[in-house]
Design a protein around this motif. Structure first.
Motif, PDB file in Angstrom:
ATOM      1  N   VAL A   1       0.863  -1.175   0.000  1.00 26.85           N
ATOM      2  CA  VAL A   1       0.000   0.000   0.000  1.00 26.85           C
ATOM      3  C   VAL A   1       0.901   1.227   0.000  1.00 26.85           C
ATOM      4  O   VAL A   1       1.887   1.298   0.741  1.00 26.85           O
ATOM      5  CB  VAL A   1      -0.929   0.006   1.226  1.00 26.85           C
ATOM      6  N   TYR A   2       0.568   2.192  -0.858  1.00 29.49           N
ATOM      7  CA  TYR A   2       1.400   3.366  -1.062  1.00 29.49           C
ATOM      8  C   TYR A   2       0.672   4.640  -0.638  1.00 29.49           C
ATOM      9  O   TYR A   2      -0.531   4.773  -0.851  1.00 29.49           O
ATOM     10  CB  TYR A   2       1.765   3.525  -2.540  1.00 29.49           C
ATOM     11  N   ALA A   3       1.437   5.581  -0.070  1.00 32.43           N
ATOM     12  CA  ALA A   3       0.987   6.954   0.092  1.00 32.43           C
ATOM     13  C   ALA A   3       1.840   7.791  -0.858  1.00 32.43           C
ATOM     14  O   ALA A   3       3.017   8.035  -0.583  1.00 32.43           O
ATOM     15  CB  ALA A   3       1.154   7.417   1.527  1.00 32.43           C
ATOM     16  N   LEU A   4       1.259   8.185  -1.992  1.00 29.40           N
ATOM     17  CA  LEU A   4       2.006   8.863  -3.041  1.00 29.40           C
ATOM     18  C   LEU A   4       1.709  10.358  -3.025  1.00 29.40           C
ATOM     19  O   LEU A   4       0.542  10.772  -2.885  1.00 29.40           O
ATOM     20  CB  LEU A   4       1.635   8.294  -4.411  1.00 29.40           C
ATOM     21  N   ASP A   5       2.746  11.154  -3.186  1.00 26.95           N
ATOM     22  CA  ASP A   5       2.583  12.595  -3.236  1.00 26.95           C
ATOM     23  C   ASP A   5       1.743  12.981  -4.452  1.00 26.95           C
ATOM     24  O   ASP A   5       1.989  12.513  -5.568  1.00 26.95           O
ATOM     25  CB  ASP A   5       3.956  13.261  -3.307  1.00 26.95           C
ATOM     26  N   THR A   6       0.770  13.842  -4.256  1.00 29.24           N
ATOM     27  CA  THR A   6      -0.147  14.187  -5.345  1.00 29.24           C
ATOM     28  C   THR A   6       0.551  14.945  -6.472  1.00 29.24           C
ATOM     29  O   THR A   6       0.159  14.838  -7.632  1.00 29.24           O
ATOM     30  CB  THR A   6      -1.317  15.039  -4.819  1.00 29.24           C
ATOM     31  N   LYS A   7       1.590  15.701  -6.159  1.00 21.14           N
ATOM     32  CA  LYS A   7       2.238  16.527  -7.178  1.00 21.14           C
ATOM     33  C   LYS A   7       3.279  15.762  -7.985  1.00 21.14           C
ATOM     34  O   LYS A   7       3.396  15.950  -9.201  1.00 21.14           O
ATOM     35  CB  LYS A   7       2.891  17.746  -6.519  1.00 21.14           C
ATOM     36  N   THR A   8       4.037  14.879  -7.329  1.00 17.27           N
ATOM     37  CA  THR A   8       5.182  14.259  -8.000  1.00 17.27           C
ATOM     38  C   THR A   8       5.114  12.741  -8.098  1.00 17.27           C
ATOM     39  O   THR A   8       5.825  12.154  -8.910  1.00 17.27           O
ATOM     40  CB  THR A   8       6.485  14.625  -7.273  1.00 17.27           C
ATOM     41  N   GLY A   9       4.291  12.088  -7.280  1.00 18.09           N
ATOM     42  CA  GLY A   9       4.239  10.629  -7.289  1.00 18.09           C
ATOM     43  C   GLY A   9       5.290   9.957  -6.427  1.00 18.09           C
ATOM     44  O   GLY A   9       5.356   8.729  -6.377  1.00 18.09           O
TER      45      GLY A   9
ATOM     46  N   ILE B   1      -6.040   4.999   8.468  1.00 14.51           N
ATOM     47  CA  ILE B   1      -6.516   4.479   7.192  1.00 14.51           C
ATOM     48  C   ILE B   1      -6.833   2.998   7.386  1.00 14.51           C
ATOM     49  O   ILE B   1      -6.023   2.250   7.965  1.00 14.51           O
ATOM     50  CB  ILE B   1      -5.475   4.658   6.084  1.00 14.51           C
ATOM     51  N   TYR B   2      -8.004   2.564   6.898  1.00 20.17           N
ATOM     52  CA  TYR B   2      -8.435   1.173   7.023  1.00 20.17           C
ATOM     53  C   TYR B   2      -8.628   0.572   5.636  1.00 20.17           C
ATOM     54  O   TYR B   2      -9.150   1.208   4.729  1.00 20.17           O
ATOM     55  CB  TYR B   2      -9.760   1.083   7.784  1.00 20.17           C
ATOM     56  N   PHE B   3      -8.224  -0.690   5.480  1.00 23.72           N
ATOM     57  CA  PHE B   3      -8.444  -1.422   4.230  1.00 23.72           C
ATOM     58  C   PHE B   3      -8.380  -2.912   4.531  1.00 23.72           C
ATOM     59  O   PHE B   3      -7.883  -3.350   5.574  1.00 23.72           O
ATOM     60  CB  PHE B   3      -7.395  -1.038   3.170  1.00 23.72           C
TER      61      PHE B   3
ATOM     62  N   ALA C   1      -5.328  -1.452  10.051  1.00 24.21           N
ATOM     63  CA  ALA C   1      -5.446  -0.064  10.468  1.00 24.21           C
ATOM     64  C   ALA C   1      -4.039   0.503  10.557  1.00 24.21           C
ATOM     65  O   ALA C   1      -3.208   0.000  11.314  1.00 24.21           O
ATOM     66  CB  ALA C   1      -6.140   0.039  11.819  1.00 24.21           C
ATOM     67  N   VAL C   2      -3.754   1.537   9.758  1.00 26.29           N
ATOM     68  CA  VAL C   2      -2.418   2.115   9.767  1.00 26.29           C
ATOM     69  C   VAL C   2      -2.513   3.624   9.996  1.00 26.29           C
ATOM     70  O   VAL C   2      -3.543   4.251   9.728  1.00 26.29           O
ATOM     71  CB  VAL C   2      -1.657   1.838   8.445  1.00 26.29           C
ATOM     72  N   ASP C   3      -1.442   4.177  10.490  1.00 23.67           N
ATOM     73  CA  ASP C   3      -1.358   5.606  10.732  1.00 23.67           C
ATOM     74  C   ASP C   3      -1.309   6.347   9.394  1.00 23.67           C
ATOM     75  O   ASP C   3      -0.498   6.018   8.528  1.00 23.67           O
ATOM     76  CB  ASP C   3      -0.111   5.917  11.561  1.00 23.67           C
TER      77      ASP C   3
ATOM     78  N   LEU D   1       1.717   0.340  11.310  1.00 25.07           N
ATOM     79  CA  LEU D   1       0.572  -0.492  11.703  1.00 25.07           C
ATOM     80  C   LEU D   1       0.086  -0.132  13.102  1.00 25.07           C
ATOM     81  O   LEU D   1       0.886  -0.028  14.035  1.00 25.07           O
ATOM     82  CB  LEU D   1       0.966  -1.973  11.655  1.00 25.07           C
ATOM     83  N   ARG D   2      -1.211   0.046  13.222  1.00 18.80           N
ATOM     84  CA  ARG D   2      -1.822   0.221  14.544  1.00 18.80           C
ATOM     85  C   ARG D   2      -2.401  -1.093  15.045  1.00 18.80           C
ATOM     86  O   ARG D   2      -2.225  -1.467  16.187  1.00 18.80           O
ATOM     87  CB  ARG D   2      -2.897   1.302  14.495  1.00 18.80           C
TER      88      ARG D   2
END
Length: 552
Positions: free
Chosen positions: A125-133, A162-164, A173-175, A181-182
């Motif tokens: 699972v990725y948290a990608l920057d909206t401007k640059t990726g 964030i839940y998935f 459940a992650v921060d 990981l929470r």
């Protein structure tokens, strides 16, 4: 297979969609087979380009949940969308991100001003920057994540958790800031249990839809079909503890034997493929169910069911197609595990939508793979107010994954792919508009095939869910076309080809393909879509595409 790494194939044989076939091989043979078929280069984990600094948030989410809101309307207000019809000429590809070793990109993102949260076939699972990726963080779930994350907000409306769910039916459940990981919790109560739909969130309770791959396991002649029970599990958002669990079928028992001498077990199936819908006013949760896996079918398959949020107790059931029992064994000869009712496999794969209508009050809208759409009274035990045919229907729709509505118009995407013996009328692939209060048609745009072959590259079927904002409806097609329609008359205002190769910000070789399963996200001046879907012979791919207005 050339797009898959040996580890990806081995995961499929051990715990994924091919585990029933893999069970016929011992551990060493599975390893050898995966090494023979897989592409080592595809499995090379290209270094993630991590962002500098830490992820911080400046406001509430721009697109949250699968349906953009708890009512699953997939309608984005103009203030959150940041895209108007007059902006379309300036909309261009800002960047593309390639998922390593993948042949499908079927998850849908959740979006803030700063980050795009997205799952992948590999389980990363990725948290990608909206401007640059670039990646703010990554998290390893351990199994494919096929659904959209849901963001829980904290003080000031800022994202907190964030839940998935993953393919192994584990909820994570992650921060939101760090990806740490929470907690995680398995909801699996069947060996083939999985999570396909997205999780719904209400007042710190998670409502997790329960589906399974047992529909495929039944393909094997000596498999005792079937014992999976669809449903919903409610978890506490703080620690994952179980609050309640509802099943769509009772405990299965032996009801006969197949021609192969294997037990028939029923009732079974009626999975919940899609995200549940929250009704705060009435204290209800609405879920759509699929077909039974074995005969006899029960009264909760192919249905919209209302459950109490607090307890999971059934309030009412609206069954659209009685007597629907089907599994993968029905697709071949001989077929000892095919239920006697044998189809038509008319799931509610799209979640119901709760909308405020112009005349006052609310109505529940639902679309079925049969090609029918429904207006349902949430105040009168699920009474059908109107029922109308929008498409001919089929195994993959009809209405497959979702519709959109602003309360004044209901926009319906129709797939109508060929080959269903239960289809009614001519095929109507494309987009259709209806009055949500009455079901009366407003306009239709049927998309003709783009070439003469019987191939997905020619099919304009709209199987992926629609997404709308004032003036526009976005859709993705089986042939890889990404389209923006006028919400007023269905005219095509903007179109892009995603069935091609893309240069990616993370250096992964990537191409698009069929758009299916997950829909377009419209948020913060961006149009975001995953392209590539390898089920049912569709066009595989592994790319996330982010379009943005060019700066003049």
């Amino acid at each position: 297979m050339s797009a898959l790494s040996p580890s990806t194939i081995l995961d499929a044989l051990n715990t994924g969609v091919m585990k029933e076939q893999g069970a016929a091989l011992d551990r060493i043979d599975r390893i050898l087979l995966s090494q023979h078929l897989g592409n080592e280069a595809a499995g090379s984990d290209v270094a993630v380009d991590y962002c500098e600094g830490d992820l911080t948030f400046s406001g509430s989410p721009k697109w949250n949940r699968w349906g953009a809101n708890a009512q699953n309307t997939r309608f984005q207000p103009a203030s959150a969308a940041g895209i108007r019809p007059e902006d379309l000429p300036d909309l261009e590809l800002a960047w593309a991100f390639g998922f390593p070793g993948a042949q499908r990109a079927r998850s849908q993102p959740a979006v803030t001003r700063e980050a795009i949260f997205i799952g992948s076939q590999s389980g990363r699972v990725y948290a990608l920057d909206t401007k640059t990726g670039c990646a703010w963080w990554t998290y390893e779930a351990g199994a494919e994540v096929r659904n959209a994350p849901v963001i829980q907000t904290g003080p000031g409306g800022l994202p907190d958790a964030i839940y998935f769910g993953d393919f192994e039916a584990v909820v994570h459940a992650v921060d939101a800031r760090t990806g740490k990981l929470r907690w995680k919790k398995s909801i699996k109560d069947h060996p083939d249990g999985t999570i396909t739909g997205s999780i719904a969130l209400h007042e710190n309770t998670l409502f997790v839809p329960m589906s399974s791959t047992e529909i495929v396991s039944a393909y094997v002649d000596d498999y005792a079909c079937c014992t999976f029970r669809g449903g919903v599990t409610a978890l506490d958002g703080s620690d994952g503890s179980t609050k309640w669990r509802w099943h769509s079928v009772g405990k299965p028992r032996k009801v006969g034997m197949t021609s192969a001498g294997t037990d028939i077990l029923a009732p079974s199936g009626a999975p919940v493929w899609s995200t549940p819908t929250i009704d705060r006013k009435r204290g209800l949760l609405y879920v759509g169910t699929g077909e039974n896996y074995s005969s006899p079918a029960n009264d909760k398959s192919d249905a919209i069911v209302a459950l109490e949020l607090a307890s999971g107790r059934e309030r009412w059931i609206m069954q659209a197609t009685p007597g629907d029992a089907w599994n993968a064994a029905c697709g071949r000869e001989p077929k000892p595990n095919c239920p006697s009712e044998d189809g038509p496999d008319f799931d509610f794969g799209a979640p119901p939508m709760l909308v405020d209508v112009a005349g006052g009050g609310q109505i529940l809208l639902a679309g079925q793979k049969s090609g029918e759409i429904f207006g349902i009274d949430p105040d009168n035990s699920g009474k059908i107010l109107w029922r109308r045919r929008a498409g001919m229907g089929g195994f993959n729709g009809g209405v497959h994954w979702g519709m959109a509505s602003d309360g004044a118009t209901l926009w319906v995407g129709i797939a109508d792919t060929p080959g269903n013996r239960f289809a009614e009328g001519p095929p109507r692939p494309g987009i259709h508009a209806f009055d949500p209060e009455t079901g009366e048609p407003q306009w239709s745009r049927i998309e003709p095939k783009t070439c003469d072959e019987v191939a997905y590259k020619c099919m304009t079927a709209l199987s992926a869910p629609l997404s709308a904002t004032p003036g526009l409806v976005f859709a993705g097609a089986h042939n890889g076309h990404l389209l923006a329609y006028s919400s007023q008359d269905g005219a095509v205002l903007w179109k892009r080809e995603t069935n091609r190769s893309f240069e990616t910000v993370n250096g992964v070789e990537a191409k698009g393909g069929s758009i299916d399963g997950a829909g377009v996200v419209i948020a913060g001046g961006m149009v975001i879509v995953n392209s590539g879907y390898d089920k049912f012979g569709e066009i595989p791919g592994n790319v996330l595409l982010v379009y943005r207005k060019k700066v003049r």
